[in-house]
Design a protein around this motif. Structure first.
Motif, PDB file in Angstrom:
ATOM      1  N   MET A 140       0.842  -1.212   0.000  1.00 43.75           N
ATOM      2  CA  MET A 140       0.000   0.000   0.000  1.00 43.75           C
ATOM      3  C   MET A 140       0.869   1.250   0.000  1.00 43.75           C
ATOM      4  O   MET A 140       1.889   1.329   0.673  1.00 43.75           O
ATOM      5  N   THR A 141       0.499   2.214  -0.794  1.00 41.49           N
ATOM      6  CA  THR A 141       1.259   3.459  -0.891  1.00 41.49           C
ATOM      7  C   THR A 141       1.143   4.240   0.399  1.00 41.49           C
ATOM      8  O   THR A 141       0.046   4.512   0.860  1.00 41.49           O
ATOM      9  N   GLU A 142       2.270   4.611   0.941  1.00 39.77           N
ATOM     10  CA  GLU A 142       2.219   5.424   2.145  1.00 39.77           C
ATOM     11  C   GLU A 142       2.205   6.912   1.793  1.00 39.77           C
ATOM     12  O   GLU A 142       2.802   7.328   0.794  1.00 39.77           O
ATOM     13  N   THR A 143       1.532   7.665   2.616  1.00 34.13           N
ATOM     14  CA  THR A 143       1.427   9.109   2.430  1.00 34.13           C
ATOM     15  C   THR A 143       1.940   9.784   3.693  1.00 34.13           C
ATOM     16  O   THR A 143       1.588   9.376   4.793  1.00 34.13           O
ATOM     17  N   ILE A 144       2.788  10.776   3.503  1.00 35.90           N
ATOM     18  CA  ILE A 144       3.295  11.507   4.670  1.00 35.90           C
ATOM     19  C   ILE A 144       3.097  13.003   4.408  1.00 35.90           C
ATOM     20  O   ILE A 144       2.934  13.414   3.256  1.00 35.90           O
ATOM     21  N   PRO A 145       3.107  13.812   5.441  1.00 37.44           N
ATOM     22  CA  PRO A 145       3.013  15.254   5.198  1.00 37.44           C
ATOM     23  C   PRO A 145       4.253  15.726   4.432  1.00 37.44           C
ATOM     24  O   PRO A 145       5.322  15.113   4.550  1.00 37.44           O
ATOM     25  N   HIS A 146       4.125  16.783   3.649  1.00 33.18           N
ATOM     26  CA  HIS A 146       5.282  17.316   2.924  1.00 33.18           C
ATOM     27  C   HIS A 146       6.399  17.587   3.926  1.00 33.18           C
ATOM     28  O   HIS A 146       6.214  18.280   4.916  1.00 33.18           O
TER      29      HIS A 146
END
Lengths: 487, 487
Positions: free
Chosen positions: B1-7
């Protein structure tokens, strides 16, 4: 895309074979190489019991090096560890065992009798397993971060408990988020006193494998032993809950901690401001944090940089994490929502609860809080602990924080009680020095709190109800009334 | 699963707004808040030029704070930065611009004239962009780790250069792998002298955003300035290549570096053992590493723990990485293959090259090396630099390492030359102190090297051909013969 990394314990056994992984109370040490060896051996014995990739295996134990070995062993098979709270009743445990579809239950030798009435296809003590012959199986050499590693049930104060699934990735990102906040020093040693069946305790051993850091393992919190360990055993970090801080401050007296002791990571709910101020005066490097089972340990922490100016805050979300307040009221207080790769993908076998708890990819925590102008989080209370009295919102932790500053009050818990006129009113449960009178408490409160926040009843008790993490269990406060006559 | 983090830059602007992100040679500092502000403003100006999510934007610049701002700005749009080597010819650059499907070329003001013959739909200097009006667009607040962030062409000494794609995740994992190896101290400051258009240089600025760490930015390597900075400006880390170490050791003389200077991260190929021994004598905290564009900077590093005992080794693969030797010969030397989340997913628009370079999920590096009994990596040479002479394998770096210990030899490069009898023979290019004779060199070599390894020809040259990272370019050595008459 699913990321794959080498097995973290095997990696440390390769990078730092002779470095201590676990240090016990008596000074015995286990290196990373030894811990790997024992974990793999244990895994092969578990495999002989038909435990396979994807098997759900319950673990019932207090903190013990064998429990760590069992957990790592399950990862070497790709099985899932369901960590059980030893303080629960048989009925509660059976609910979790069935809900989590546990096939085999492993227990410490001490918990064998407790395991007797429990429902599981097979039950074995750690010693039973050690005495088995190992199977000739190939163990896992890589971890797929999307695979589930552990299931831990949330305390479930409303409705039935839910099994929080943690992937290897959740644990990994939690450890990395923490390292980016606290730093990584080559001489770090973490003192572990929180129960390993809670995520705050478990996460220390996973950090150990990811960082290559030794953990000083204590079966449970004992203020004298912990104090001595911090003073004399090269401890640099410890995870604690509020009541432990209070006791450690008493032990510390006029002394100061050694300068290598750099972090007392405080979780388990809002701490009284007076306590944090005392800690500050005593130069205790306290880091208030915010997190829950669903976030695989803390997701926000007050960094050393800001600790002095933002006392009472839980800081800002860790580097990989996001946090926001939804539906804020006129005081900007609303429900805390969080997002990040350390947040659980959902509850095991419970799509309904998962759906209810997530909005898009944000987890609704059920906690109330606000952000100050600089973006620092202040956790106000659990939403379910909120007392609504004559239309006014009352946060129990605010009253607790104010009253705990009074001389003679050792511990305090506030809870809402049904009231014909106001809907609810706050009442107080107090552990005192036996010299205080209720009158003095009311007088102290009247000077510092709005009228509607002043507890309508005060009960002196010997102890507050706490869970295995020493967290106050507010919904058990009311039931203590019936057990007391001195109210 | 693609992880998303804050910029990551926005995160640091929130966590540590007043902390310096960039420090320039003249002492000027840019905080994380300022760097974020400038990068976002620049992004909005780029958006006014129709640069959108997924646009490929070339950047032609030497190290400059505006280049950092431009790169971060592209991430705020979700565009891809194609980083161009300023030392390349127009023809080489045009190949990369076309191959990478670059629509807009951004250049520093100094590179404008160099950009004139280049093919790009639009060309703008950083100053041109600054003078534009910003568009009212919404910028990226989160990074999806599977998205491509940068493309950097490999030097391509055989065949055409290939565009290595780096996702945000590749850069993230590279930074985390490095932190787990080197530790994270709150006073860290990284001195950046490597060109930012190479991944070793670029990675420092990305680490800065992920760690919240200041970078001291130098346009290029100047031994005196770098020496002074290490001695007096609180530098704790620096990334270097071999030739820089040589020059810094000369500058250092009998002095020692301040104790907060804790890491000289050495990349760019095997270093002569004699140099490493001199560094050790002078207590220089040198960390030999191994990596390439495809691994988003180093993937193996010799940790401080092992530096003294394993001189000459590039250490072990970082925590999230794996490394193995495939098809080892009788000396256990074989091709180095690597795997991990910092390894590129492939070459842009070049399925063939990608397919050839990967076996399952392992990248075949084209480098030769072996692991010692403790699992430490020794890089022997580039596979393509291997000299096969009368059926014997000769590793140029071995000869270089031995001869560079000779007094009077400042720099040395060995390369294979076609030979009617042996297939190939080794020949040497030497930068000397002008007192050495060829005879002395042959005598020195005969005592220390097998006969077939002794260079058959020796050429004295003023300088060795190096690329923009100061790495020796062996395949250009032979062409220096024709330009010299003193051979």
């Amino acid at each position: 895309m699913t990321e794959t990394i080498p097995h973290w314990l095997s990696k440390q056994a390769n990078l730092a074979p002779d470095h201590p992984a676990i240090e016990l109370e008596d000074g015995t040490k286990l290196t990373f190489l030894e811990l790997q060896h024992k974990s793999k051996l244990f895994a092969k014995k578990l495999a002989a019991m038909e435990i396979r990739k994807g098997s759900h295996v319950g673990i019932l134990s207090t903190n013990d090096v064998k429990m760590i070995i069992a957990i790592h062993a399950l990862s070497y098979i790709g099985a899932v560890a369901v960590l059980l709270n030893t303080r629960l009743t048989s009925e509660e445990l059976n609910y979790q065992l069935e809900d989590a579809k546990v096939s085999v239950l492993l227990t410490s030798d001490e918990q064998l009798s407790k395991a007797e009435p429990l429902h599981a296809h097979k039950k074995k003590s750690f010693t039973d397993v050690e005495n088995m012959k190992e199977a000739n199986v190939e163990l896992v050499s890589e971890l797929h971060l999307d695979d589930t590693f552990t299931i831990i049930y949330t305390s479930g104060t409303t409705g039935f408990p839910k099994g929080v699934q943690h992937t290897y990735g959740n644990h990994w990102w939690s450890a990395i988020g923490s390292a980016l906040n606290l730093g990584l020093l080559k001489d770090d040693k973490w003192l572990a006193v929180l129960p390993m069946f809670h995520v705050g305790g478990l996460s220390i051993y996973i950090k150990s494998a990811i960082y290559g850091m030794p953990v000083l393992l204590f079966e449970k919190f004992d203020d004298e032993k912990v104090h001595q360990a911090i003073m004399h055993r090269g401890v640099t970090m410890i995870s604690v809950v509020t009541v432990m801080v209070q006791r450690l401050i008493e032990k510390l007296g006029d002394k100061v901690y050694p300068k290598e002791f750099r972090c007392m990571l405080l979780g388990g709910g809002p701490a009284p401001k007076s306590l944090l101020e005392t800690a500050k005066e005593k130069h205790i490097p306290i880091f208030q944090s915010y997190g829950m089972t669903e976030t695989s340990s803390q997701i926000a922490t007050l960094s050393p940089h800001d600790a002095l100016e933002k006392i009472g805050s839980s800081g800002k979300p860790l580097v990989p994490a996001q946090l926001r307040i939804i539906h804020p009221d006129q005081d900007n207080i609303g429900e805390i929502a969080v997002k990040g790769p350390m947040v659980t993908k959902g509850y095991f076998h419970n799509q309904d609860a998962t759906k209810k708890s997530f909005q898009d990819e944000w987890l609704l925590t059920g906690d109330l809080g606000y952000l100050d102008d600089d973006g620092f989080l202040y956790v106000v209370d659990r939403r379910k602990d909120l007392i609504i009295s004559g239309g006014e919102n009352i946060y129990p932790s605010e009253i607790e924080s104010v009253l705990s500053a009074m001389n003679g009050i050792k511990e305090i818990g506030i809870v809402g009680k049904q009231d014909g006129t106001w809907g609810q009113v706050p009442i107080a449960f107090i552990v005192s020095n036996n010299e205080l009178t209720k009158e003095e408490i009311y007088q102290f409160a009247e000077k510092r709190l709005a009228k509607y926040k002043i507890p309508k009843e005060v009960y002196f008790v010997d102890a507050l109800p706490r869970n295995a993490s020493n967290k106050l269990v507010r919904n058990k406060l009311l039931s203590t009334i019936n057990r007391r006559s001195d109210s």
